[in-house]
Design a protein around this motif. Structure first.
Motif, short mmCIF file in Angstrom:
data_model
loop_
_atom_site.label_atom_id
_atom_site.label_comp_id
_atom_site.label_asym_id
_atom_site.label_seq_id
_atom_site.Cartn_x
_atom_site.Cartn_y
_atom_site.Cartn_z
N ALA A 86 0.82 -1.22 0.00
CA ALA A 86 0.00 0.00 0.00
C ALA A 86 0.85 1.27 0.00
CB ALA A 86 -0.94 0.00 1.20
N SER A 87 2.06 1.19 0.57
CA SER A 87 2.96 2.35 0.67
C SER A 87 4.02 2.38 -0.43
CB SER A 87 3.65 2.36 2.03
OG SER A 87 2.70 2.42 3.06
N LEU A 88 3.77 1.70 -1.54
CA LEU A 88 4.77 1.59 -2.61
C LEU A 88 5.33 2.95 -3.04
CD1 LEU A 88 6.26 -0.13 -4.77
CD2 LEU A 88 4.28 0.25 -6.25
N SER A 89 6.65 2.99 -3.21
CA SER A 89 7.36 4.12 -3.82
C SER A 89 8.11 3.54 -5.01
CB SER A 89 8.33 4.74 -2.81
OG SER A 89 9.05 5.78 -3.43
N TYR A 90 7.64 3.86 -6.22
CA TYR A 90 8.14 3.24 -7.45
C TYR A 90 8.91 4.28 -8.24
CZ TYR A 90 7.98 0.25 -11.63
OH TYR A 90 8.31 -0.54 -12.70
N GLY A 91 10.23 4.21 -8.18
CA GLY A 91 11.09 5.19 -8.84
C GLY A 91 11.55 4.75 -10.21
N HIS A 92 11.37 5.64 -11.19
CA HIS A 92 11.81 5.41 -12.56
C HIS A 92 13.21 5.97 -12.78
CE1 HIS A 92 7.83 4.17 -14.19
NE2 HIS A 92 7.38 4.89 -13.17
N SER A 93 13.87 5.53 -13.84
CA SER A 93 15.22 6.01 -14.14
C SER A 93 15.21 7.49 -14.53
CB SER A 93 15.85 5.17 -15.26
OG SER A 93 15.09 5.28 -16.44
N SER A 94 14.07 8.03 -14.90
CA SER A 94 13.94 9.45 -15.24
C SER A 94 13.87 10.34 -14.00
CB SER A 94 12.67 9.67 -16.06
OG SER A 94 11.52 9.38 -15.27
N GLY A 95 13.68 9.73 -12.84
CA GLY A 95 13.51 10.49 -11.61
C GLY A 95 12.06 10.57 -11.16
N LYS A 96 11.14 10.20 -12.03
CA LYS A 96 9.71 10.20 -11.69
C LYS A 96 9.46 9.13 -10.62
CE LYS A 96 5.25 9.23 -13.89
NZ LYS A 96 4.61 8.87 -15.17
N VAL A 97 8.64 9.47 -9.62
CA VAL A 97 8.28 8.53 -8.56
C VAL A 97 6.76 8.40 -8.52
CG1 VAL A 97 8.40 8.03 -6.08
CG2 VAL A 97 10.35 9.12 -7.22
N GLU A 98 6.29 7.16 -8.47
CA GLU A 98 4.86 6.88 -8.43
C GLU A 98 4.49 6.17 -7.14
OE1 GLU A 98 3.83 6.11 -13.13
OE2 GLU A 98 4.66 4.43 -11.98
N ASP A 99 3.26 6.39 -6.70
CA ASP A 99 2.72 5.61 -5.59
C ASP A 99 2.07 4.36 -6.17
OD1 ASP A 99 0.28 6.46 -6.68
OD2 ASP A 99 -0.26 7.70 -4.96
N LYS A 100 1.47 3.55 -5.31
CA LYS A 100 0.88 2.29 -5.76
C LYS A 100 -0.18 2.51 -6.84
CE LYS A 100 -1.68 -1.80 -4.22
NZ LYS A 100 -2.10 -2.61 -3.08
N MET A 101 -1.08 3.46 -6.61
CA MET A 101 -2.17 3.69 -7.54
C MET A 101 -1.65 4.09 -8.93
SD MET A 101 -5.58 6.05 -7.05
CE MET A 101 -4.86 7.61 -7.52
N ALA A 102 -0.67 4.99 -8.97
CA ALA A 102 -0.12 5.45 -10.25
C ALA A 102 0.66 4.33 -10.95
CB ALA A 102 0.78 6.66 -10.03
N PHE A 103 1.41 3.54 -10.17
CA PHE A 103 2.15 2.41 -10.74
C PHE A 103 1.20 1.41 -11.39
CE2 PHE A 103 3.14 -2.06 -9.54
CZ PHE A 103 4.08 -2.33 -10.51
N VAL A 104 0.17 1.01 -10.66
CA VAL A 104 -0.78 0.02 -11.17
C VAL A 104 -1.49 0.57 -12.41
CG1 VAL A 104 -2.93 -1.22 -10.68
CG2 VAL A 104 -1.11 -1.17 -8.97
N GLU A 105 -1.95 1.81 -12.35
CA GLU A 105 -2.68 2.40 -13.47
C GLU A 105 -1.81 2.51 -14.72
OE1 GLU A 105 -5.67 3.64 -15.76
OE2 GLU A 105 -5.85 2.82 -13.74
N SER A 106 -0.56 2.90 -14.55
CA SER A 106 0.34 3.05 -15.69
C SER A 106 0.54 1.73 -16.44
CB SER A 106 1.69 3.59 -15.21
OG SER A 106 2.60 3.71 -16.28
#
Length: 144
Positions: free
Chosen positions: A52-72
């Motif tokens: 639920a507390s996911l912090s998903y970091g991309h190589s571009s520097g963009k960081v997503e939470d769980k909802m944004a990661f799943v939706e993407s």
């Protein structure tokens, strides 16, 4: 008496190694489940594997939470056609684990074919019997 002590020590060591192997196997299974969910775009699988507390970091520097990661991934905005993992290492400490690997993928983001070569660090937490992805950070691998 010495013989009994050595037998006990042997059994204790084997039990610890078996337990560690079992933990490692379940962690490796979770990494494979994540990879498969990212390729399939299965929303339920992505939601299950992510904390639920996911912090998903991309190589571009963009960081997503769980909802944004799943939706993407589920929407196909970020579309992985194939993923190959190489040079994977893992370290488990209690209910926390760090997995590092190189990720080589074919993508089709927005209908545009591409390829990525990334270094990845994943942080996992054990929740009950399941490993959940707590954090991910990617960085671009140097081109050769």
């Amino acid at each position: 008496m010495k013989k009994v002590f050595y037998i006990f020590l042997f059994l204790l060591c084997n039990t610890f190694i078996y337990a560690q192997d079992k933990k490692e196997q379940s962690l490796l299974k979770a990494v494979e489940q994540l990879k498969d969910a990212m390729i399939s775009g299965d929303r339920n699988a992505l939601e299950f594997i992510a904390d639920a507390s996911l912090s998903y970091g991309h190589s571009s520097g963009k960081v997503e939470d769980k909802m944004a990661f799943v939706e993407s991934i589920a929407s196909g905005k970020s579309d992985f056609v194939s993923i190959e993992l190489r040079n994977q290492t893992l370290k488990i400490t209690g209910k926390t684990a760090i997995v590092r690997h190189q990720l080589f993928a074919k993508t089709n983001d927005g209908g545009k074919p591409g390829e990525v070569s990334l270094g990845i660090m994943l942080v996992w937490v054990k929740e009950g019997k399941d490993w959940k992805l707590l954090a991910r950070q990617a960085y671009k691998l140097p081109t050769t």
